[in-house]
Design an enzyme around this catalytic site. Structure first.
Site, PDB file in Angstrom:
ATOM      1  N   HIS A 145       0.817  -1.221   0.000  1.00 60.09           N
ATOM      2  CA  HIS A 145       0.000   0.000   0.000  1.00 60.09           C
ATOM      3  C   HIS A 145       0.847   1.268   0.000  1.00 60.09           C
ATOM      4  CE1 HIS A 145      -3.301  -2.693   1.211  1.00 60.09           C
ATOM      5  NE2 HIS A 145      -4.131  -1.753   0.896  1.00 60.09           N
ATOM      6  N   GLY A 193      -0.636  -2.655  -5.293  1.00 59.06           N
ATOM      7  CA  GLY A 193      -1.743  -3.581  -5.117  1.00 59.06           C
ATOM      8  C   GLY A 193      -3.071  -2.885  -4.905  1.00 59.06           C
ATOM      9  N   HIS A 254     -11.573  -6.779  -5.965  1.00 55.33           N
ATOM     10  CA  HIS A 254     -11.867  -5.882  -4.843  1.00 55.33           C
ATOM     11  C   HIS A 254     -12.544  -4.626  -5.394  1.00 55.33           C
ATOM     12  CE1 HIS A 254     -10.739  -2.965  -1.657  1.00 55.33           C
ATOM     13  NE2 HIS A 254     -10.668  -4.009  -0.848  1.00 55.33           N
ATOM     14  N   GLU A 306     -13.832  -8.556  -0.240  1.00 52.41           N
ATOM     15  CA  GLU A 306     -14.471  -7.257  -0.525  1.00 52.41           C
ATOM     16  C   GLU A 306     -14.709  -7.111  -2.026  1.00 52.41           C
ATOM     17  OE1 GLU A 306     -12.951  -4.642   3.125  1.00 52.41           O
ATOM     18  OE2 GLU A 306     -11.407  -4.828   1.606  1.00 52.41           O
ATOM     19  N   GLU A 322     -19.336  -1.420   0.544  1.00 52.52           N
ATOM     20  CA  GLU A 322     -18.495  -0.597   1.418  1.00 52.52           C
ATOM     21  C   GLU A 322     -18.707   0.887   1.129  1.00 52.52           C
ATOM     22  OE1 GLU A 322     -14.324  -1.653   1.368  1.00 52.52           O
ATOM     23  OE2 GLU A 322     -13.773   0.259   2.264  1.00 52.52           O
ATOM     24  N   CYS A 324     -16.622   3.231   1.208  1.00 56.68           N
ATOM     25  CA  CYS A 324     -15.561   3.730   0.330  1.00 56.68           C
ATOM     26  C   CYS A 324     -15.809   3.354  -1.131  1.00 56.68           C
ATOM     27  CB  CYS A 324     -14.205   3.181   0.762  1.00 56.68           C
ATOM     28  SG  CYS A 324     -13.537   3.965   2.240  1.00 56.68           S
ATOM     29  N   CYS A 399     -10.758   3.296   6.943  1.00 55.60           N
ATOM     30  CA  CYS A 399     -10.672   3.997   5.662  1.00 55.60           C
ATOM     31  C   CYS A 399     -11.885   4.873   5.390  1.00 55.60           C
ATOM     32  CB  CYS A 399     -10.475   2.998   4.527  1.00 55.60           C
ATOM     33  SG  CYS A 399     -11.654   1.656   4.505  1.00 55.60           S
TER      34      CYS A 399
END
Lengths: 648, 648
Positions: A145, A193, A254, A306, A322, A324, A399
């Site tokens: 990340h 990623g 994802h 996810e 989600e 986000c 997040c």
């Protein structure tokens, strides 16, 4: 610096897009409107809550440890720095939105100083790697990340410059970006990623006018889909590394990663005009929209990985959706709207902004949903932070809260555009639009009066007159035949093209008042027949607002699982009870106690027999806006409600 | 050694249970029957495949590293030793089942020698801890799986003793158990994050007659539910550590852990008669059966946390329904059957053994499903080993293949019992039952002729006559009014009590032939109305066998998602095509191309309009047994099929 006119988020160069965003300070929401209240809650509750939790969760301490100012173990997920960066972005937009009152400027300066102190000599800045495995910078692109964290740092820095905060944060972020640019040059491809840096790098290019950042963004996109991220227990599609972006046929993996990537690619397309990438974006959009989007605008069906899930895999009860991911849809949709000028992308923004996104935020501004299911059962085990029974103050993976904040602080930037074809209003919120004069067009001031989304009447006044065309979006949910338009008191034809009706001033004349009426009956919706999970059910929507049935609105002893909506029931909208919500919808239902039903799958079915769960005692139903669910007792809820046939 | 008469798995002491298992060699399946074929496939394909993969996956090498015989990193999940232990158990049961042919005895001895070499001086034996973190034995009970590994080692050792293999493996296992007994004494309670050792310890007590092992099992059960396992990102219910076992009201958490625990507790109850634990088991059973069991007998709805899920959360398309969980249900149900004598527990065994369990095993004996969904969509992303589109040869987490093997090798032990009330047949498989004489009763030999589960006729012959009562199970799926019983040519009343019809010989007479006929019409089943995910659908079941509709049986261009079963359609069972399955069911359907349907949730619903997806062109449907799905092209499948109303 290249930019002028206080730009907001996502400001493509001229010519690369069909529509141009307005300056960041061009739109102001009225405090009593839906968006205005949201921004006020964000400022008075969410952002202070973020600062508190950045301290208590260890995010700031992690950086202090990296800076040699504190001891202790790193805390949180390895991308926790981004919680700070997103908060800094939100605060920067607030500084632009309310420039006369900047309560967090000292906090921001302290955070910038901390980041500068933590930054390594070579520009590297990721406290997790620096504290936990200092020799392993960029060693694990798949999970590290680091470029994701850089992306959020860059977006915060860009926002701070754009809103007058100066270049202190940019100097830090840029040093990290320079290291990345050197490390991942043409001969050493690599990508993260978790997509995010793509958008940020394009924004950096826009801010600085330096082509190197756009080149780096392009390289990031080009590297993906060639096994760049290596093998692992998660499938390559999880990271969208299974197929080159330009060749992708379906959304995959994802969900947040997918839509962040798509938004970043759209930024690249806006600057480069890459036709293959543009075509891929349109394919992916159509796929997601037609097969993998909840009625609330949420995306990402699966808790596991996810993930987006298979086509039509849209079970309401385990919807991950989600917060986000819905925010990512707004970002992606806005860029597609700018690229194409097509109203369907604004429709998607609107759907998310009145349903899936605000559902993630509690009325107190200090509680949040990470996942946004469309059904919660009686006796739900709410012990997981990913599927709780009520909103939570914070998360191990936090997040969503700062992501909500940076969106809310910049929300007014997503409302209107100006282009060679005139002004366009995409989202309707009470407030004002003040567009400065340009070389070839005069300044314009519009006052928007509306109680949207609770009422479909939108009055647009131009006190000083409007000489350029004005496009008003006619939402996809509206019955175009029932929409009316009145221009300066005279009914005008409603000729909807690409989702907009256009108001043209007569030559030599000016327009002073436009009234758009979008009737908002309550509409029962049926899902696509391949969405097996909601067969025999309807969802109610009024205007853009999806409704739900909550246990709190049912009599004692009547479980929400055991209620059916009577087919053909009048669906009557009225004021919500006890000020909890402005609008509620009443309907007739029946109650069929499931205690009478046989145990699972033990009941032979016959075509002539009663369908289990039909018949039953009358019960009054009250539906409330989905985004406001879970504010009373924690308890069961459902968006899709079974229909009881009237004929048996 | 206390036991006599070559016991099989789970042999409670006299008096602790209502029913007593037969000696392990009492039942032999005929090779042409369903169970007989399964055991043959297990012996000729599955077990050789296990040995190959124990080598190639690193399981044996891990132990060699621990023994100082090899170098290298540990490979696999931290409980990989148990793959070997379960294989050793399977091979031990094979040695008892086919004592004249023991092809793996040399491999077993080598494995025992390896285990003995790897075992530490203090008795500890877990190669993961020994290789990866040798100072941390028992440091992480929550995730360490050390007692789980011990449990499987003990079960293998017990099986080897019971089937004449001697005490070499027992000596190793017992030393590890002694260490655990000392470490977790009365003053130092502890339990494993993954239940399994409870059953094994009770079996060790049964084998040795030593009370200490039963005491240790009781302490394991008593320790659970008091926060013994500590805090972590997974909720306490994941490990069933959220509530003391005796107080549990609902099944919860990780499904395999829950049913393994329940089976172990049932073993404790069988030996101690603990009334509180017994009552808890009955509550948990009723809860799982009524609210959280798929029509296939699978359990565990969620991929995330491999959890049971909420009540009625039984979506077919993302059913996790792990093969090991269904195997665990068989173990739990068998123990409940022995405790209570109630046929409903045998019903559950039967349901799992003809559906959820064998679905996990490919016809080639070398491919397996880990999860067993009841629907797989067109365009399914099958790249995850937890949701593939076809059976896979092995898994990173390879718990299921050896678990299938140990069950198959001992399957004949779960068929019949003898008690003070006579003999009872619980599962119908072609073969023989030979019960040796006891102090008060003569030997009995029964020949069972049947084509079960494809045909409901069961002929039980007693060549030498039968003087004791014989109870035959009348399955819950059977229409009791249509069941017939003929004893020595004379129709007898079918008086079903607790799931059994009893055949009594007249005083002084003997019975030589009993014919039970269980009619097997194809029955369309409706789910409980709270199972929202299958509203408007039916599942077809014929006898105990659940059927499914596969893409491979549909014409080109007709997707399984777009098919409806015509209400009232004749459901005609006949031979399956191309020997793939013995029985297939034909029905009338309609094809409604979903390409005609509007995009997601964009369609206003009206009570008088056509329901989306109804009407359409006729199409012939062929349903095949669910357990045989996925043997042709990888492709879409569904158990629950929507019904098209005939009236509109």
């Amino acid at each position: 610096m290249v930019e002028t006119l206080s730009p907001g988020p996502c400001v493509p160069r001229d010519g690369g897009v069909r529509l141009r965003p307005l300056p960041f300070d061009a739109v102001r929401f009225a405090p009593e409107g839906f968006f205005g209240r949201w921004q006020e809650l964000n400022r008075t509750a969410v952002i202070p809550h973020l600062w508190e939790n950045l301290e208590s969760s260890g995010v700031l301490t992690n950086l202090r440890i990296a800076a040699g100012q504190a001891d202790g173990p790193y805390r949180g997920f390895n991308f926790a720095d981004s919680d700070l960066h997103k908060t800094l972005e939100a605060v920067a937009w607030e500084a632009g939105r309310v420039p006369h009152d900047q309560p967090w400027e000292a906090d921001v300066r302290a955070a910038v100083a901390l980041l500068a102190a933590a930054q390594r000599e070579d520009g590297y800045l990721d406290s997790h790697v620096q504290v936990e495995r200092p020799d392993d910078a960029f060693a694990d692109l798949r999970w590290g990340h680091e470029l994701y964290v850089l992306g959020h740092l860059l977006q915060a820095a860009v926002a701070r410059v754009r809103t007058g905060g100066g270049t202190d944060l940019l100097a830090v972020a840029r040093r990290f970006a320079e290291l990345v640019d050197e490390r991942f040059d043409e001969d050493h491809p690599g990508c993260c990623g978790h997509p995010e840096v793509e958008t940020a790098l394009v924004e950096l290019a826009r801010l600085t006018g330096e082509a190197r950042w756009l080149d780096l963004a392009r390289r990031q996109v080009a590297a993906r889909g060639h096994g760049t991220l290596g093998e692992g227990p998660f499938p390559a599609a999880y990271h969208q590394d299974h197929v080159p972006v330009a060749d992708a046929q379906q959304v995959a993996g994802h969900a947040v990663r997918q839509v962040y990537l798509a938004a970043g690619v759209a930024d690249v397309v806006a600057e480069t005009g890459d036709a293959d990438l543009r075509a891929a974006l349109l394919r992916l959009w159509d796929d997601a929209e037609a097969t993998r989007t909840y009625v609330t605008g949420g995306i990402g069906s699966r808790h596991k990985d996810e993930a987006f899930g298979d086509p039509y895999e849209l079970s309401p009860e385990r919807a991950y959706a989600e917060t986000c991911a819905a925010i990512g849809v707004v970002h992606w949709a806005w860029r597609m709207l700018l690229l194409t000028g097509e109203g369907r992308f604004a429709d998607a923004m609107e759907r998310a902004l009145y349903n899936a996104v605000p559902a993630g935020l509690g009325r107190d501004g200090r509680s949040f949903f990470y996942s946004n299911p469309l059904q919660l059962r009686t006796d739900h085990d709410g012990s997981s932070e990913y599927a709780p029974g009520r909103r939570l103050p914070w998360f191990a993976c936090a997040c969503c809260p700062p992501n909500l904040a940076r969106l809310a602080s910049s929300l007014h930037a997503y409302v209107a555009t100006r282009s060679d074809h005139g002004l366009a209003l995409h989202l309707y919120g009470a407030g004002e639009v003040a567009v400065p004069a340009t070389a070839d067009r005069p300044a314009v001031r519009l006052v928007v009066r509306t109680d949207y989304p609770w009422d479909g009447r939108v009055d647009v006044e131009a006190p000083h007159g409007l000489v350029e065309p004005l496009a008003l979006r006619v939402p996809g949910w509206a019955d175009a035949g029932a929409v009316t338009l009145v221009v300066d008191g005279t009914p005008a034809p409603v000729d909807v093209r690409d989702g907009y009706v256009r108001v043209d001033a007569h030559p030599g004349a000016t327009v002073h008042h436009v009234r758009l009426d979008l009737p908002m009956p309550v509409v029962p919706l049926a899902a696509h027949p391949r969405v097996d999970a909601v067969r025999g059910c309807v969802a109610l929507r009024r205007g853009p607002v999806v409704l739900c049935l909550e246990q709190a609105d049912l009599p004692d002893g009547v479980l929400v699982e055991d209620v059916r909506l009577v087919a053909g029931s009048p669906l009557v909208a009225g004021p919500g009870q006890a000020q909890q919500v402005p609008v509620a919808v009443r309907a007739h239902g029946v109650h069929v106690p499931a205690a009478d039903a046989p145990a699972l799958a033990a009941a032979p079915w016959t075509p002539d027999g009663p369908t289990p769960g039909e018949g039953g005692a009358p019960v009054d139903l009250t539906f409330v806006p989905y985004h406001a669910w879970g504010e009373r007792t924690p308890g069961a809820m459902r968006v899709w409600v079974p229909v009881a046939s009237v004929t048996r």
